[in-house]
Design an enzyme around this catalytic site. Structure first.
Site, PDB file in Angstrom:
ATOM      1  N   ASP A 103       0.867  -1.181   0.000  1.00 18.79           N
ATOM      2  CA  ASP A 103       0.000   0.000   0.000  1.00 18.79           C
ATOM      3  C   ASP A 103       0.903   1.231   0.000  1.00 18.79           C
ATOM      4  O   ASP A 103       1.711   1.409   0.920  1.00 18.79           O
ATOM      5  CB  ASP A 103      -0.898   0.001   1.236  1.00 18.79           C
ATOM      6  CG  ASP A 103      -1.982   1.076   1.190  1.00 18.79           C
ATOM      7  OD1 ASP A 103      -1.815   2.057   0.449  1.00 18.79           O
ATOM      8  OD2 ASP A 103      -2.987   0.930   1.908  1.00 18.79           O
ATOM      9  N   ARG A 160      -0.309   4.544  -0.822  1.00 15.57           N
ATOM     10  CA  ARG A 160      -1.114   5.762  -0.938  1.00 15.57           C
ATOM     11  C   ARG A 160      -0.625   6.831   0.034  1.00 15.57           C
ATOM     12  O   ARG A 160      -0.191   6.517   1.137  1.00 15.57           O
ATOM     13  CB  ARG A 160      -2.588   5.441  -0.661  1.00 15.57           C
ATOM     14  CG  ARG A 160      -3.231   4.604  -1.747  1.00 15.57           C
ATOM     15  CD  ARG A 160      -4.603   4.108  -1.334  1.00 15.57           C
ATOM     16  NE  ARG A 160      -4.520   3.071  -0.323  1.00 15.57           N
ATOM     17  CZ  ARG A 160      -5.580   2.399   0.136  1.00 15.57           C
ATOM     18  NH1 ARG A 160      -6.799   2.689  -0.312  1.00 15.57           N
ATOM     19  NH2 ARG A 160      -5.425   1.463   1.042  1.00 15.57           N
TER      20      ARG A 160
END
Length: 319
Positions: free
Chosen positions: A248, A250
């Site tokens: 991840d 982000r």
């Protein structure tokens, strides 16, 4: 047309006289007219033959430069004779077209780079409009967010007046082309988006922040490659890792800027993801609470949701 009239006249003559010579004359005349019709009339034109040709533009691939945090990834160098992952500037179109035919382990060199240090961010408000939809009426505020010089265009989808309020329900949602546009059943993204929009309608005022961070930040093409790994039996985490991609990556600096711009004193985050809460807290956002975003699984995405819960700590006790 003159050609059609001429042909009809000759055919009529042939039928009356049943003359072999007339039929031969028809065939010769039609062939001549057909040949003439295929030749472009260039006389008197200002275009040359070269100018009339359609020139295909040269293909170019621009590397995606989204910033990622909490990721340990360095792009692998390409093997001799293979395209590098620095935008594939020297790669021919034919080489790129055989992407899906390459053995899986060679995909490493074709993954779009997604990680770089965050050196500079800026978020600019662009415009606001009223947007009536089938699901209700919203205010939509558009922003342009820069990370190290690369822009994205996040949106704040607002129901009601949130300025100056506390405990505003906010969903921070990342774009998912495959589910939101194509209706993919592989994930729960579209369901969560629709659930959040409905929630702020019924429990607002509230906001859905829509970010362009496809595939947990890795980008659409990389996500499709990860889907190919999942088809071979790997879960969503291992699929990324096999390709050398982060779990991840982000980043949410745009969200902090947008919340400040909207003058919200505190928010209740609509999420199941503890990482999202921690990232916003670190950016100075006052997250006063959490609202669950639970949607039922289907026969396709059940394993995906369970992997997010088990391996990424998502709070989904309903599974």
């Amino acid at each position: 047309s003159i050609r059609d009239a001429f042909s009809t006249q000759l055919l009529h003559s042939a039928l009356i006289t049943k003359s072999t010579e007339t039929l031969r004359q028809i065939n010769m005349t039609m062939a001549t007219l057909a040949k003439a019709a295929t030749v472009p009339a260039l006389s008197g034109s200002s275009f040359s033959k070269n100018e009339l040709r359609c020139k295909a533009p040269r293909a170019s691939v621009v590397p995606r430069k989204s910033a990622c945090i909490e990721a340990n990834y360095s792009p692998r160098a390409a093997k001799p004779g293979q395209p590098s992952n620095d935008g594939m500037k020297n790669t021919s179109a034919n080489q790129r077209l055989v992407f899906s035919r390459r053995p899986p382990m060679e995909l490493h060199s074709l993954m779009t780079p997604v990680v770089e240090d965050i050196r500079y961010t800026q978020t600019d408000f662009i415009a606001e409009t009223q947007l009536p939809t089938h699901g209700g009426h919203y205010r939509v505020r558009a922003y342009r967010h820069w990370v190290n010089g690369s822009p994205t265009e996040p949106l704040a989808i607002i129901h009601g007046d949130v300025e100056g309020l506390e405990d505003v329900p906010v969903r921070v949602h990342d774009a998912c082309f495959t589910s939101e546009v194509l209706g993919s059943m592989k994930c729960d993204c579209a369901d969560q988006l629709n659930l959040a929009l409905k929630y702020i309608q019924e429990n607002g005022p509230g906001v859905v922040v829509y970010l362009q961070q496809e595939g947990r930040g890795i980008g659409l093409a990389n996500k499709i490659a990860a889907y190919m790994m999942q088809e071979q039996g790997h879960d969503t985490v291992d699929a990324n890792r096999i390709l050398g991609l982060p779990d991840d990556c982000r980043e949410y600096s745009a969200v902090a800027s947008m919340i400040k711009d909207l003058k919200m004193k505190s928010i209740k985050l609509i999420t199941n993801n503890p990482r999202k809460i921690n990232c916003l807290n670190e950016l100075g956002v006052n997250v006063s609470g959490r609202i669950s975003s639970l949607v039922p699984s289907n026969e396709v995405n059940d394993g995906y949701l369970k992997a997010k819960a088990k391996r990424m700590g998502h709070m989904m006790d309903h599974l």
